[in-house]
Design a protein around this motif. Structure first.
Motif, PDB file in Angstrom:
ATOM      1  N   VAL A 112     -64.731 -79.579 -23.243  1.00 23.79           N
ATOM      2  CA  VAL A 112     -64.661 -78.240 -23.835  1.00 23.79           C
ATOM      3  C   VAL A 112     -65.875 -77.975 -24.723  1.00 23.79           C
ATOM      4  O   VAL A 112     -66.195 -78.769 -25.599  1.00 23.79           O
ATOM      5  N   SER A 113     -66.548 -76.865 -24.480  1.00 20.60           N
ATOM      6  CA  SER A 113     -67.628 -76.415 -25.365  1.00 20.60           C
ATOM      7  C   SER A 113     -67.414 -74.941 -25.678  1.00 20.60           C
ATOM      8  O   SER A 113     -67.326 -74.109 -24.770  1.00 20.60           O
ATOM      9  N   VAL A 114     -67.332 -74.660 -26.962  1.00 19.38           N
ATOM     10  CA  VAL A 114     -67.137 -73.275 -27.405  1.00 19.38           C
ATOM     11  C   VAL A 114     -68.357 -72.444 -26.993  1.00 19.38           C
ATOM     12  O   VAL A 114     -68.244 -71.421 -26.322  1.00 19.38           O
ATOM     13  N   GLY A 115     -69.541 -72.926 -27.376  1.00 17.53           N
ATOM     14  CA  GLY A 115     -70.766 -72.160 -27.125  1.00 17.53           C
ATOM     15  C   GLY A 115     -71.022 -71.954 -25.638  1.00 17.53           C
ATOM     16  O   GLY A 115     -71.397 -70.864 -25.213  1.00 17.53           O
ATOM     17  N   ALA A 116     -70.834 -73.014 -24.827  1.00 20.02           N
ATOM     18  CA  ALA A 116     -71.119 -72.899 -23.393  1.00 20.02           C
ATOM     19  C   ALA A 116     -70.124 -71.938 -22.733  1.00 20.02           C
ATOM     20  O   ALA A 116     -70.499 -71.128 -21.881  1.00 20.02           O
ATOM     21  N   THR A 117     -68.865 -72.015 -23.133  1.00 15.95           N
ATOM     22  CA  THR A 117     -67.864 -71.089 -22.571  1.00 15.95           C
ATOM     23  C   THR A 117     -68.272 -69.649 -22.890  1.00 15.95           C
ATOM     24  O   THR A 117     -68.235 -68.769 -22.021  1.00 15.95           O
ATOM     25  N   GLU A 118     -68.690 -69.425 -24.139  1.00 16.99           N
ATOM     26  CA  GLU A 118     -69.010 -68.051 -24.558  1.00 16.99           C
ATOM     27  C   GLU A 118     -70.282 -67.530 -23.889  1.00 16.99           C
ATOM     28  O   GLU A 118     -70.352 -66.369 -23.488  1.00 16.99           O
TER      29      GLU A 118
END
Ligand code: UD1
Length: 421
Positions: free
Chosen positions: A164-170
């Motif tokens: 899970v990556s917040v930045g990559a998902t966004e």
């Protein structure tokens, strides 16, 4: 350079208003690039990170106007005149790497400086890049910059993030909203910030399903329009100020706080003997007499315990009755506050990603140094419980993410002041 001086030993009483969420606001600001029409944000936190990102957006040709004394912001990206996000700004603020997806989606081209590492770890961007490549972007790394082009536009695709990556998902979500066809993001971040970004994009005309779950489905559209969006309360500021009365004693109501934003923290704090009550205006947190009980904590992506509250929880555990084990699973080097807390008399053993904290009767004030944003506030929290004076230097880290910490804590009875050297 400013420092903060805290004189410990006072129980807290009163209320603290919780500001809009920094991390949400920054990603919403990046999303303004996606539309020719203005995006108005309200409940904007007044933080240096917000000003830094405004400067970056202005350098790309967006207009950023502040209203309501900085509490609202109108971002107009009618024309993107420049597609280069310079190192000078990106290095100061990692979240600015999140202009990449929106720039690429809107203009088919972007040149964005690599953010580099930071005190808490290497913080790679490989998943940001591989997801954009999967959508058809051509990416080259040259002289510290990512050169991304999508001459034929981006296309929808299925992407499964290895973790899970917040930045990559966004970044991927922002690129996908204007892509051709359907993008499926698997193992997507479920953070409230990511969900709020999706809500705003949907209000701008995007078609996104599954935000807040680990699978998001995004149907590309031709264009997005403007909207007005209210930034959600900052769950990390909320969590930090929940720990303040827990460590100092007393009772504080956090205005605008919502339990679902901090459920994992609330669970651990209640297990440690802290009372948390849902009120009409927010959350009320109190610690009656006596020490808190030691509890174990392991950080994890949302809805797990946030890494951004690990340092603050460690400060609390330094004063607990018993031994607690804190495991950091998100960043590889996020215990830099431990040596500073040890200077204040804490008993902490760090081995790799695990810190074992044995609570002491009383911390002692000391000069300490802030190393990153959340580490700095953990030292202030420790100072509230310490005997004597704690001088926290290098508080520019703190100003990136906390609005006037000395005023907010001062208003509930803490002895705290900012001194300029
Ligand atoms: C965001 C938050 C930050 C929070 C973090 C984790 C913002 C502005 N910041 O940071 O406050 O601490 O989420 O909740 O929203 N990683 C890779 N490759 C990538 C991307 C990430 O290896 O391409 C690694 C990182 O090094 C880290 C882990 O994945 O170890 C999680 O990072 P990520 O969720 O991406 O954090 P940020 O979005 O940078």
């Amino acid at each position: 350079m400013d420092s903060i001086v805290v004189t410990g030993g006072r129980a807290l009483a009163g209320e603290i208003p919780i500001a809009g969420a920094k991390n949400t606001c920054l990603k919403l600001m990046c999303a303004a690039i996606l539309s020719e029409e203005p995006l108005t944000l309200t409940n904007v936190p007044r933080l240096s990170d917000v000003s830094t990102l405004s400067q970056l957006l202005e350098s790309l040709g967006c207009e950023a106007a502040l209203l309501q004394e900085g509490r609202a912001m109108v971002l107009s990206a009618a024309e993107i005149s420049n597609r280069v996000a310079h190192y000078d700004i990106v290095r100061k603020l990692r979240a600015s790497f999140n202009v990449l997806g929106p720039l690429l989606g809107r203009c088919g081209e972007a040149v964005v400086s690599l953010p580099g590492g930071c005190a808490i770890g290497a913080r790679k961007v490989d998943m940001h890049l591989s997801s954009l490549q999967a959508m058809g972007a051509e990416i080259e790394l040259k002289e510290g910059y990512v050169h991304a082009t999508a001459p034929r536009g981006l296309k929808g695709v299925e992407i499964e993030f290895p973790f899970v990556s917040v930045g990559a998902t966004e970044n991927a979500m922002c690129a996908a909203v204007l892509a051709r066809g359907t993008t499926v993001l698997k193992n997507a971040a479920r953070e409230p910030d990511t969900r709020a970004l999706a809500d705003c994009l949907v209000a701008m005309g995007a078609r996104i399903e599954g935000a807040g779950t680990s699978q998001m489905v995004i149907e590309g559209v031709d264009a997005l329009h403007g909207t007005t969006h209210r930034v959600i309360p900052d769950r990390i500021e909320l969590g930090t100020y929940m720990i303040a009365p827990a460590i100092a004693g007393g009772e504080v109501e956090l205005l605008g706080g919502r339990r679902e934003l901090v459920a994992a923290l609330a669970d651990r704090m209640e297990a440690a003997g802290i009372e948390i009550e849902d009120t009409e205006r927010g959350l009320k947190v109190s610690r009656a007499n006596g020490r808190v009980t030691a509890v174990d904590v392991a950080t994890a992506p949302f809805p797990g315990f946030p890494t951004d509250l690990q340092a603050q929880m460690m400060a609390l555990m330094c004063t607990a009755n018993g031994t607690s084990v804190l495991e950091e699973t998100i960043f590889e080097n996020r215990f830099m506050h431990a040596p500073e807390l040890i200077r204040m008399g804490a008993s902490i053993d760090v081995h790799g990603g695990t810190a074992t904290v044995t609570g002491v009767d009383r911390l002692k004030g000391a000069p300490v140094m802030a190393t990153d944003l959340r580490a700095s506030v953990s030292l202030i929290l420790a100072g509230l419980a310490a005997e004597g004076e704690t001088l926290v230097s290098r508080v520019y880290h703190l100003d990136r993410g906390y609005e006037h910490v000395e005023q907010k804590l001062g208003a509930v009875g803490a002895r705290i002041e900012r001194v300029s050297e």
